[in-house]
Design a protein around this motif. Structure first.
Motif, mmCIF file in Angstrom:
data_model
loop_
_atom_site.group_PDB
_atom_site.id
_atom_site.type_symbol
_atom_site.label_atom_id
_atom_site.label_comp_id
_atom_site.label_asym_id
_atom_site.label_seq_id
_atom_site.Cartn_x
_atom_site.Cartn_y
_atom_site.Cartn_z
ATOM 1 N N PRO A 77 10.000 46.338 46.949
ATOM 2 C CA PRO A 77 10.618 47.590 46.476
ATOM 3 C C PRO A 77 11.646 47.388 45.367
ATOM 4 C CG PRO A 77 10.619 47.500 48.872
ATOM 5 C CD PRO A 77 10.175 46.153 48.381
ATOM 6 N N HIS A 78 12.067 46.135 45.140
ATOM 7 C CA HIS A 78 13.108 45.848 44.148
ATOM 8 C C HIS A 78 12.531 45.163 42.910
ATOM 9 C CE1 HIS A 78 14.411 45.270 48.381
ATOM 10 N NE2 HIS A 78 15.081 46.356 48.057
ATOM 11 N N LYS A 79 11.231 45.274 42.744
ATOM 12 C CA LYS A 79 10.490 44.787 41.572
ATOM 13 C C LYS A 79 10.286 43.278 41.526
ATOM 14 C CE LYS A 79 11.721 48.835 38.977
ATOM 15 N NZ LYS A 79 12.378 49.410 37.841
ATOM 16 N N GLY A 80 10.479 42.590 42.656
ATOM 17 C CA GLY A 80 10.113 41.175 42.720
ATOM 18 C C GLY A 80 8.595 41.066 42.802
ATOM 19 N N ILE A 81 8.039 40.014 42.277
ATOM 20 C CA ILE A 81 6.585 39.843 42.239
ATOM 21 C C ILE A 81 6.139 38.841 43.301
ATOM 22 C CG2 ILE A 81 4.639 39.103 40.819
ATOM 23 C CD1 ILE A 81 6.254 40.053 38.386
ATOM 24 N N VAL A 82 5.147 39.275 44.113
ATOM 25 C CA VAL A 82 4.579 38.411 45.143
ATOM 26 C C VAL A 82 3.636 37.415 44.467
ATOM 27 C CG1 VAL A 82 3.182 38.329 47.244
ATOM 28 C CG2 VAL A 82 4.722 40.269 46.852
ATOM 29 N N GLN A 83 3.829 36.141 44.765
ATOM 30 C CA GLN A 83 2.992 35.074 44.213
ATOM 31 C C GLN A 83 1.762 34.920 45.109
ATOM 32 O OE1 GLN A 83 4.221 33.365 41.188
ATOM 33 N NE2 GLN A 83 5.215 35.341 41.455
ATOM 34 N N LEU A 84 0.622 35.432 44.654
ATOM 35 C CA LEU A 84 -0.603 35.418 45.450
ATOM 36 C C LEU A 84 -1.408 34.150 45.188
ATOM 37 C CD1 LEU A 84 -1.691 39.116 44.914
ATOM 38 C CD2 LEU A 84 -0.597 38.132 46.939
ATOM 39 N N LYS A 85 -1.759 33.441 46.266
ATOM 40 C CA LYS A 85 -2.563 32.231 46.149
ATOM 41 C C LYS A 85 -3.492 32.144 47.348
ATOM 42 C CE LYS A 85 -3.910 28.239 44.666
ATOM 43 N NZ LYS A 85 -5.093 28.302 43.840
ATOM 44 N N GLY A 86 -4.795 32.214 47.086
ATOM 45 C CA GLY A 86 -5.774 32.097 48.160
ATOM 46 C C GLY A 86 -5.897 30.659 48.615
ATOM 47 N N LEU A 87 -6.018 30.454 49.908
ATOM 48 C CA LEU A 87 -6.115 29.104 50.455
ATOM 49 C C LEU A 87 -7.555 28.683 50.724
ATOM 50 C CD1 LEU A 87 -3.076 29.219 52.883
ATOM 51 C CD2 LEU A 87 -3.184 28.317 50.560
ATOM 52 N N CYS A 88 -8.509 29.561 50.439
ATOM 53 C CA CYS A 88 -9.917 29.258 50.697
ATOM 54 C C CYS A 88 -10.601 28.596 49.510
ATOM 55 C CB CYS A 88 -10.670 30.530 51.078
ATOM 56 S SG CYS A 88 -10.132 31.213 52.649
ATOM 57 N N GLY A 89 -9.856 28.385 48.436
ATOM 58 C CA GLY A 89 -10.427 27.718 47.266
ATOM 59 C C GLY A 89 -11.631 28.454 46.716
ATOM 60 N N ASN B 50 17.281 42.794 44.551
ATOM 61 C CA ASN B 50 18.035 43.451 45.621
ATOM 62 C C ASN B 50 19.429 42.844 45.759
ATOM 63 O OD1 ASN B 50 18.349 45.247 47.836
ATOM 64 N ND2 ASN B 50 17.918 43.582 49.250
ATOM 65 N N ASN B 51 20.411 43.726 45.931
ATOM 66 C CA ASN B 51 21.743 43.238 46.273
ATOM 67 C C ASN B 51 22.401 44.254 47.186
ATOM 68 O OD1 ASN B 51 23.952 44.773 45.005
ATOM 69 N ND2 ASN B 51 23.068 44.109 43.074
ATOM 70 N N ILE B 52 23.219 43.745 48.085
ATOM 71 C CA ILE B 52 23.918 44.574 49.068
ATOM 72 C C ILE B 52 25.404 44.388 48.835
ATOM 73 C CG2 ILE B 52 24.331 44.970 51.523
ATOM 74 C CD1 ILE B 52 21.468 43.915 52.013
ATOM 75 N N ALA B 53 26.088 45.486 48.526
ATOM 76 C CA ALA B 53 27.534 45.468 48.268
ATOM 77 C C ALA B 53 27.895 44.443 47.194
ATOM 78 C CB ALA B 53 28.307 45.222 49.560
ATOM 79 N N GLY B 54 27.050 44.341 46.169
ATOM 80 C CA GLY B 54 27.315 43.430 45.065
ATOM 81 C C GLY B 54 26.926 41.986 45.310
#
Length: 77
Positions: free
Chosen positions: A16-28, A54-58
């Motif tokens: 939700p904070h615009k971080g990108i999930v690093q997707l890597k399949g393990l099945c080759g 994301n940050n909480i209270a700075g």
């Protein structure tokens, strides 16, 4: 008729904070769609997240990996 599309390594998922999930399949090469690896449920769980703002209270508190909330019920009304 319902169509479903698999999650692929080339797809982009964000927190939700615009971080990108690093997707890597393990099945080759065993599980691919048009040469791109398919992401299974176990591949997705604990995938790292890069660049979350994301940050909480700075205080920086970034999302760091995909997790599962077991309190969600399947087919909850």
């Amino acid at each position: 008729m319902n169509e479903t599309n698999p999650l692929l390594e080339s797809d982009i998922l964000t927190c939700p904070h615009k971080g990108i999930v690093q997707l890597k399949g393990l099945c080759g090469d065993l599980l691919e769609v048009e040469g791109v690896g398919v992401i299974t449920k176990s591949d997705l769980l604990h995938s790292p997240i890069i660049g979350c703002t994301n940050n909480i209270a700075g205080i920086p508190t970034p999302c760091t990996q995909v997790s599962v909330n077991y309190h969600w019920r399947k087919n909850a009304a």
